[in-house]
Structure formats: C-alpha cells, structure tokens
Motif scaffolding. Sequence first.
Motif, PDB file in Angstrom:
ATOM      1  N   GLY A   1      40.040  20.404  24.772  1.00 23.76           N
ATOM      2  CA  GLY A   1      41.100  19.731  24.026  1.00 23.76           C
ATOM      3  C   GLY A   1      40.613  18.597  23.151  1.00 23.76           C
ATOM      4  N   ASN A   2      39.413  18.117  23.393  1.00 24.09           N
ATOM      5  CA  ASN A   2      38.873  17.012  22.598  1.00 24.09           C
ATOM      6  C   ASN A   2      37.351  17.117  22.637  1.00 24.09           C
TER       7      ASN A   2
ATOM      8  N   THR B   1      38.029  20.782  20.090  1.00 26.25           N
ATOM      9  CA  THR B   1      39.478  20.976  20.044  1.00 26.25           C
ATOM     10  C   THR B   1      39.791  22.419  20.419  1.00 26.25           C
ATOM     11  N   TRP B   2      40.800  22.601  21.251  1.00 24.06           N
ATOM     12  CA  TRP B   2      41.237  23.937  21.631  1.00 24.06           C
ATOM     13  C   TRP B   2      42.612  24.214  21.046  1.00 24.06           C
ATOM     14  N   ASN B   3      42.698  25.180  20.164  1.00 22.79           N
ATOM     15  CA  ASN B   3      43.977  25.682  19.665  1.00 22.79           C
ATOM     16  C   ASN B   3      44.037  27.152  20.044  1.00 22.79           C
TER      17      ASN B   3
ATOM     18  N   LEU C   1      40.794  18.226  30.932  1.00 25.33           N
ATOM     19  CA  LEU C   1      41.498  18.158  29.655  1.00 25.33           C
ATOM     20  C   LEU C   1      41.440  16.730  29.140  1.00 25.33           C
TER      21      LEU C   1
ATOM     22  N   ALA D   1      44.874  17.427  23.913  1.00 23.69           N
ATOM     23  CA  ALA D   1      45.935  18.405  24.069  1.00 23.69           C
ATOM     24  C   ALA D   1      45.487  19.781  23.588  1.00 23.69           C
ATOM     25  N   ILE D   2      45.706  20.803  24.410  1.00 26.03           N
ATOM     26  CA  ILE D   2      45.498  22.177  23.968  1.00 26.03           C
ATOM     27  C   ILE D   2      46.752  22.609  23.223  1.00 26.03           C
ATOM     28  N   ASP D   3      46.601  22.988  21.970  1.00 21.05           N
ATOM     29  CA  ASP D   3      47.745  23.379  21.145  1.00 21.05           C
ATOM     30  C   ASP D   3      47.667  24.876  20.867  1.00 21.05           C
TER      31      ASP D   3
ATOM     32  N   GLY E   1      44.982  14.092  27.435  1.00 21.61           N
ATOM     33  CA  GLY E   1      44.898  15.507  27.788  1.00 21.61           C
ATOM     34  C   GLY E   1      46.249  16.093  28.134  1.00 21.61           C
TER      35      GLY E   1
END
Length: 454
Positions: A377-378, A381-383, A397, A400-402, A424
Amino acid sequence: MPILSLANHLCRLRMDERGTVSVMMGFLLVPLVGFLAVGFEVSHWYLITRGMQNAADASALAAAINNGSNYDVEARAVAAQYGFVNDTNNVTVGVSNTAACPNGSNTCYSVTIAGYTPLLMSQVVGFQGDNNLNGSRQKRLSALAAAKQSSTPDSLCMLALASSGVPQGIRTNGSPTANMNGCDSMSNTAAQCNGSNLGLGISFAVGSNSGCGAQQLHSPALADPYAYLASNIPALSSSGCKNYPQETKKGNSYTVASSNQLAGSLSLLSGNNFLCGDQLLTGDVTINTPPGQSAVLVIENGQFDLNGHALRTSTGSAVTLVFSGTNGGGYSHAPTDNTNGPGGVLDLTAPTSGAWSGVAIYQDPTLTTGVDVSAAGNSPTWNISGLIYMPHASVTLKGAIDKSTSGKSCVVLVADNVQLSGNGGIAKTDIGQCSQAGLTMPTAMIPGGAKLVL
C-alpha cells in the motif's frame, strides 16, 4: 255401500302425499343433527389447534433465539402469553433443545403444546373423545413446532487465517490514522486495535477483540475459503523452468540476470504463462492479454521486484499473478519493491470468469516461507481489483490498497495475519462490485436470529 266408501278412502289415502317430508325429516333428523354437531365441533377443535400452533411457533423461535440455559423458561413464558400455561387446566408445554433438524443433527429447539377440550355435541354420533377428565369426556388437541438458530452471512474484505498460531490475527502498530473504510474483517485468533477502531465495520474475532470496529466474537474459526484453488496451479514440471535466477545486492540496489529483467509490454497468452526465478522491473511494464480473455502468470521460485516502476494490466486485460515453486531454499514468493527511491505501483485487474475468477494474486498454500509482505500500500502502491490471497504471509499495510485503474471497487485480502501501520487500510469495497468482478467474498456469520423448520 260402506265397503265401497272404505275402498275409496283407502285409495285416496294411498294417493295423498301430504306430510311425506315430515316423515322423512323424522328419520333424517338424528343423523343431520349429528353431522351438524360434528362440523361445529371439528371447527371448534381447529380454532383451538390453530391457537396452539401459533403459540408453539412463537415459543420455539423464542427458545432458539435465547440459546441459553433458560431457553425452556423463555419458551413457556411466550406460550403463557397465548393462554397456554404449563401444568394448568390440563395443558402441558414441552420444550427441548435436542430436537431433530432437517440436516440430520439434533440441535433444533422444539415446543409441544397439548391440552383437552370437553366434547359438546359430537357424542350424538357416538364419539367418546380421548379421555374422561372429572367425569367429562374430552378431546386431546396438540401442536408441535421446531426452530433452529439462523445466522446472517456477512461479507469480509479482510480475513486473517492465523494458521501459524499468531495470537493476534489483526493488529495495529500504534497508528490510529489507518482506515478500513467500513470494511468488515475476521481474525481466527484475537484482534487488537490501539487508539482507533480503524474505520472497520464489524470486526469478528475468535479470541478477544479490543478496539476494532463493532466487535463481534465468532465461533468457530473460518476455514480457508480459497485453498481449493491450488488445484488450478500447474505442476512444476510443466513450467519449462530449468533454473531460477535470484536477485543479488549491487551497491544500494539489487540486480538479476538480464533474462529476468522486464520493461515495456508483456504480452501473455490466454491460459498459463511462466516466469522462472526473481523478476526485476527495469522500467514500467504493461500486461496485455488477448481481447476478452484473461491470463495466468505463474512466477516459479521467485519474487516480483517492482524496483520503483509500475506493473499494470492494460484496459481490457485481466491477469492472475500466481506465486508457486519450492518451499524453502531461500526463495521469495511475493511482490516487493527493493528500491531505495520512490516505490513502484502494482496495478492489477483480476479476471471476471474462469478458474481464477476474481483472483488477482495467489500464493500457493503449500508455501510457508519467503511469503511475507512488509510494505503493501505504500512503497509500493497497491491498486488491485480482486482477491489478494497470501494464506501463510504476514502482511503489513502501510498505505491504502485501492482498486485498480480499470477494475471494480473490490479489494479482498486473505493472509495469515495483518498489521496496519500509518494510513494503512483497504479502500471502500463494494459487495455488488465484487460480484461483478467475479469474486465470491469470504463470509462470517452474524448470529442471533432463528427460523422455523417444522
């Protein structure tokens, strides 16, 4: 003349039909009264039985909802409100919590209400009832109802399987800014949230649950809902991999054989595609799959190092990233980012149909080492739209996982344990959009209801 007159009178009498109905009614009066009596009495019995059935239904539901040591007291109290008081006026209210259920178990709650009503007119046709109470013939009436506890399924966007025995499947690292955006979670052990409820909706836990959302204890622990998908992973012998190049430290960064360096377009075929060993991005990579088709990318005995770059599916493409291989041996089996600079971006859309429907990342459940993720998430970055399945991993985390750029608002994380730090969390996950994304979400059960089974 008198003889002729007598004959005439007899002839007229024979032809006279007046009063015939009266004679017939005389013969039919007894059975007619009997039928009317039975019809009236049976209707009366039906009304009483209907009242008993309503009372039995309500009492059985009350017992199932109570689900405690005084379930029978609860049931009889409800029956009394309908006018059926146990051991009063020849009424009995029997209550059990070991009644047979439709599924064959004996965990249902049953209530039997029985009583007597005096015979009124049915004795005219010879009916003597079922018993003689205090000199009066009586008819026995009864009603039976059975109920079982019912639970409402609740969809989860985070599940900590805790198969490693970690005492807290979900926990924070002293960072109250983490936000789960109303996501519901489940820990197969305890859940511990310090300083903030993390913006969780319902937080289920088998053990203690402190500070996480609307806390709800859950028993039993949830079984792994996606382990069965491992049967879709191709055998190692089918990959064609002969060796597995691994990253090595080079100054402040890492490097790997040029054959395992990726940049530009990565065109995959429909079905299984293989990469052997560690993969290092030396530039942004866009995954393309055939139009209207998805692909599976199997990384055997290797990690996926974003190295500060982006790995994304193009619009209209969908992929499942599968980490497989040999357990142990120093291999890593996860997406990562080993750069010292700004982190990369993992932007993946899962397929919406087929064997891997709704699955974006899948770690082979036979892998128990080299599976942890320390900074999801940082950096990177997880999208991601779809399921992130890491059943034996500790996942931290830190952001934020988007959802993915072109995917649905559906992020579901299944791991051994999850730690949330900084900001997270998981972006808003829409149950309806998960369905559109082809993913059946894991569910926990909200207890407290009951339903009739008889």
